[in-house]
Structures are given as C-alpha cells and as structure tokens.
Enzyme design. Structure first.
Site, mmCIF file in Angstrom:
data_model
loop_
_atom_site.group_PDB
_atom_site.id
_atom_site.type_symbol
_atom_site.label_atom_id
_atom_site.label_comp_id
_atom_site.label_asym_id
_atom_site.label_seq_id
_atom_site.Cartn_x
_atom_site.Cartn_y
_atom_site.Cartn_z
ATOM 1 N N LYS A 147 7.686 14.884 12.473
ATOM 2 C CA LYS A 147 8.900 13.936 12.310
ATOM 3 C C LYS A 147 9.865 14.496 11.292
ATOM 4 O O LYS A 147 11.095 14.349 11.959
ATOM 5 C CB LYS A 147 8.251 12.568 11.771
ATOM 6 C CG LYS A 147 7.127 11.981 12.528
ATOM 7 C CD LYS A 147 6.895 10.559 11.901
ATOM 8 C CE LYS A 147 6.112 10.705 10.559
ATOM 9 N NZ LYS A 147 4.741 11.258 10.525
ATOM 10 N N ARG A 174 5.845 16.976 -3.834
ATOM 11 C CA ARG A 174 5.372 17.983 -3.471
ATOM 12 C C ARG A 174 6.263 19.423 -4.184
ATOM 13 O O ARG A 174 7.562 18.881 -4.680
ATOM 14 C CB ARG A 174 5.611 18.423 -1.848
ATOM 15 C CG ARG A 174 4.590 17.541 -1.262
ATOM 16 C CD ARG A 174 4.657 17.624 0.492
ATOM 17 N NE ARG A 174 4.011 16.607 0.743
ATOM 18 C CZ ARG A 174 4.133 15.705 2.022
ATOM 19 N NH1 ARG A 174 5.209 16.150 2.749
ATOM 20 N NH2 ARG A 174 3.303 15.178 2.452
ATOM 21 N N ARG A 267 0.730 23.387 6.836
ATOM 22 C CA ARG A 267 1.793 23.186 6.064
ATOM 23 C C ARG A 267 1.483 23.301 4.525
ATOM 24 O O ARG A 267 2.327 23.766 3.778
ATOM 25 C CB ARG A 267 2.126 21.658 6.418
ATOM 26 C CG ARG A 267 3.398 20.993 5.401
ATOM 27 C CD ARG A 267 3.862 19.703 6.003
ATOM 28 N NE ARG A 267 3.223 18.800 5.617
ATOM 29 C CZ ARG A 267 3.206 17.489 5.912
ATOM 30 N NH1 ARG A 267 4.165 16.850 6.439
ATOM 31 N NH2 ARG A 267 2.369 16.552 5.102
ATOM 32 N N ARG A 278 -5.606 11.723 6.342
ATOM 33 C CA ARG A 278 -4.341 11.573 7.079
ATOM 34 C C ARG A 278 -4.837 11.732 8.886
ATOM 35 O O ARG A 278 -4.425 10.944 9.634
ATOM 36 C CB ARG A 278 -3.438 12.631 6.897
ATOM 37 C CG ARG A 278 -2.631 12.135 5.623
ATOM 38 C CD ARG A 278 -1.533 13.153 5.136
ATOM 39 N NE ARG A 278 -0.895 12.669 3.984
ATOM 40 C CZ ARG A 278 0.391 12.604 3.653
ATOM 41 N NH1 ARG A 278 1.159 12.778 4.506
ATOM 42 N NH2 ARG A 278 0.639 11.984 2.398
#
Ligand SMILES: Nc1ncnc2c1ncn2[C@@H]1O[C@H](COP(=O)(O)OP(=O)(O)OP(=O)(O)O)[C@@H](O)[C@H]1O
Ligand SMILES: Nc1nc2c(ncn2[C@@H]2O[C@H](COP(=O)(O)O)[C@@H](O)[C@H]2O)c(=O)[nH]1
Length: 401
Positions: A147, A174, A267, A278
């Site tokens: 997204k 992050r 990632r 998740r």
C-alpha cells in the site's frame, strides 16, 4: 421567477435571539425539528466569535453541545440556512474568499455516531471547500502488501493532485520514519484522550498499537486543494464508510500469503513476533476485504508496475487527465452586506451592494446538489457562481455565467 424561498434566516439584531439566550452579541437562529440552533456570540468591537447553543423547544432547556472540528474564526456577522435537516449552511460576513462558507452538521451520520459515544448533544463544523469534488481515496490491505509503495508512486507522479493523510499511531517510529511526515507518533494516553474528545475521524487497534486518522489530517489536505489519500486498515475503512467522508475504497491483495510473508520479511522493519502477528491478522483482513462490502475495488499487487497502472486507471489518471495537474481552487469574494435564502437545491446569496451592482452581478448562487462529503472537517465541491438578477433573471440560475 421561481418559487418563493423555502426558508430564510437573516441576521438577528444584537441580543435579540428571541430565546432568552444569555450570551450577548450577534446571532442567527435555525430551527430543525424540536431544536433551535443559535449560532454566533460575543461581539469584540467589530468581530464576532462563532459559538453554538441549542434550545430544546419541548423542554425549554438550553444545551451547550460538544463542538467537533475546527470552528470558524471570528467574522463580522453570520447568515444561516438549513440544508436537508442534517446541516446548516453558514455564510460569514467580512471573511476571506476561501473562508466564508461553512457547514454546521447537526444530525449527519457522523454526528449521530458521536452523540452516542459522547452521551450528549454534538455538532460538527465543516468548512466549504470550493472546486473539484474528487473523492478521497481509502487504501487498505494486509501489512506488507505494498500500500505504502503504491501511494508513494502516486504522490511522486502527481504531487499537486494528492495529499497524504498523516495518521496518528502509538507504535515506535522505524529508523527512516519522520514524525509529522509518515505518522504523528504519540503516546497511548494522549491519543486515547484525543479520541474521547472527538478529534478522530476513525481509529483502530491494529497489530497491538493504536492508529487513527484525525479530522485535522483530512482538513489539511483538503485545504491545500488536494485529493486526500488514507492508508488505513479494514476496521478504519469500515468507520470511514460510516462517516460522511464520501470516499473511494480500494483493497489491495497480495498474489499469495507466501509472497506477503516474503515482502514483510524482506522489508526488515518488524521483529519475528510482529511478523507472525501481522501474518495472522492478514488472513482475517483478506476475508473482510473480499466480503465486507466496504470496498469498491480490489486490486492484486503481483507485478508492482501493472498494479500501479490499474490503480491510476480506476482513479481516472491513465489518459489526458493525468497530464492536467490541478491548481488550488479559488474562493468566493463575498461582500459584507448580503442575505441568504434557499430555493430548491440552490442557496441564493443576495449581495445588493453598489460594487456588485456596478459589476452587474448581484446574486451569488451555490448549487447544493454539487456538495460532496461533509464532517469531519471539510465539505467539498462548492459550485458557486454569480448572476445578475435583473438581466439573467432568477430562472437563469441554472446557467452558470
Ligand atoms: N509488487 C511488489 N512486488 C515485490 N515487492 C513489493 C511489491 N509491492 C511492494 N513490494 C515491497 O514489499 C514491501 C512492503 O511494501 P509496503 O511497505 O509498501 O507495504 P504496506 O502494505 O504499506 O505495509 P504496512 O501495512 O505494513 O505499512 C516493501 O519492501 C516493498 O518494496
Ligand atoms: N485504522 C487505521 N489504520 C491505520 C492508520 N494508519 C495506518 N494504518 C494501518 O496500520 C497498519 C500497520 O501500519 P504500519 O505503518 O505499522 O506498518 C497498516 O495496515 C495500515 O494501513 C490509521 O490512521 N487508521
């Protein structure tokens, strides 16, 4: 000449709201159902603060409601007219062109929801935003599906067209994330208090943290004349669907759960525990995304560039329109002296001032049927044009000049 105005509320004189309201100043009153909304307030020399009080006609009691959204700043006077019994249109006198038309939502779905939460009367301010009424875009999908990547591509290619709604979150930043750019990073107790105060359009507990879209986050983008993009989870999308923010809802699917896991791991931003959480949540989100009836479009993000092209296509950005970078819409130049009335689905602002008469435009017409969305924050799509009541005639209001 068309039919007579259905409802006209002109300025009330100082201290004459007729309901015995204690506050002094210049006010307008609008009655909807059992309630009379008194809008206005103290005059401080030549300016007027904009407050709201409600008179409950059956009981004869005054109520000071919880007021959501950013309230209009001071002005020189107000006119008001009810629209569809769920909101009141306010015209501010002596305000800048982009700040003269406001809506007070008194019984919209958003306000009704907030009344239940707050247990008392609630109203919500929404500023009229003129111009292209393109719907905000809500993008949902499981964590790691892409997204953020797709949104970044859109913002990079169309910087003047789209604006990102910067969410609040209680999760830690992050390493590359900047406060106020990627998120508003906040503490849980502060965010919980702000949620209670009605500052959020939607919020949800996602993967163990609180995330939410503040009303202000959407206002900022609309005020910049841009189309708002929201990157939120399925619970948040459900809340937005129930709000008066009319949006396009897009769900992004991964090609497979294995590929989703690969993307999340590569990632490299989550701990092993977070990745597993998740991925577990992704299963539920995929079911809801496909079957909840929330989403207008489902896109598969297998090949990134192909998915991006599909996204652009459904946003109408694949052809000539894509080349047209839009500029911010202009406001309305309203004179201080005017009166407001309603005729069918048009609001007529009568500006019988010598300047406008000289320019042979003495009526400003606002087409209510063009309005999109509403609280929180901004009501988009104001279609406003000036006519001359003498030469164009009131019947001419269907023909923008
Ligand atoms: N079509 C694709 N093919 C391969 N990798 C992709 C594709 N789309 C995105 N990615 C990569 O997958 C990872 C996750 O993407 P991204 O951060 O955009 O996901 P997200 O849906 O925004 O996740 P979250 O909800 O956790 O914020 C990134 O490293 C990104 O570069
Ligand atoms: N309901 C909301 N969900 C939000 C919001 N902002 C982001 N999100 C969603 O959270 C997850 C995780 O995001 P991450 O940045 O921690 O990876 C993701 O699905 C987002 O769509 C929000 O304001 N409201």
């Amino acid at each position: 000449m068309g039919e007579a105005p259905a409802f006209v509320v002109d300025n009330l004189l100082q201290n004459q709201d007729g309901f015995g309201s204690k506050s002094k100043g210049c006010k307008t009153t609008t009655t909807i159902g059992d309630k009379t909304f008194v809008i206005g307030g103290e005059n401080d020399e030549s300016t007027l603060s904009v407050e709201v009080q409600i008179f409950d006609n059956p009981t004869g009691n005054w109520v000071t409601p919880i007021v959501l959204g950013t309230k209009p700043n001071t002005c020189k006077g107000l006119s008001a007219v009810s629209l569809n019994d769920d909101r009141i249109l306010i015209v501010k006198k002596g305000s800048t062109p982009d700040d003269c038309i406001w809506f007070l939502e008194v019984d919209t779905q958003f306000v009704r929801g907030q009344k239940k939460i707050q247990g008392t009367d609630v109203v919500a301010w929404s500023k009229g935003a003129r111009g292209y009424a393109e719907k905000p875009v809500v993008i949902s999908g499981p964590s790691g599906v892409g997204k953020g990547t797709l949104i970044s591509m859109l913002m990079k290619e169309f910087p003047s067209m789209f604006g990102f709604s910067v969410s609040h979150t209680t999760r830690a930043p992050r390493c590359m994330e900047k406060d106020g750019v990627h998120y508003h990073f906040t503490e849980r107790s502060i965010m919980e208090k702000e949620i209670k105060d009605g500052k959020f359009l939607e919020y949800a507990s996602v993967h163990g943290n609180l995330y939410g879209t503040s009303i202000e986050a959407v206002e900022v983008v609309t005020d910049a004349g841009k189309r708002c993009i929201l990157d939120i989870d399925v619970q948040g999308a459900r809340s937005v669907k129930a709000s008066s923010l009319e949006a396009i809802f897009i769900f992004i699917c991964p090609p497979s759960m294995e590929e989703l896991e690969t993307r999340l791991r590569s990632r490299g931003t989550e701990t092993e525990e977070q990745i597993l959480k998740r991925l577990r949540n992704a299963k539920t989100e995929m079911e809801q995304g496909n079957s909840s009836g929330i989403f207008d479009h489902i896109l598969y993000n297998d090949n990134l560039n192909e998915c991006y092209e599909s996204l652009k296509k459904l946003l109408g950005l694949d052809g000539a329109a894509a080349a047209t970078q839009r500029s911010a819409p202009q406001g309305i130049d309203l004179p201080t002296d005017h009166s407001v009335s309603k005729m069918d689905n048009k609001i007529i602002i009568n500006c019988g001032t010598p300047e406008l008469k000289k320019a042979s435009k003495n009526l400003i017409v606002l087409d209510v049927s063009s309005l999109k969305g509403g609280a929180p924050g901004r009501t988009r799509g104001l279609d406003v044009y000036a006519i001359d009541s003498f030469s164009d005639g009131l019947n001419g209001i269907n023909q923008p000049s």
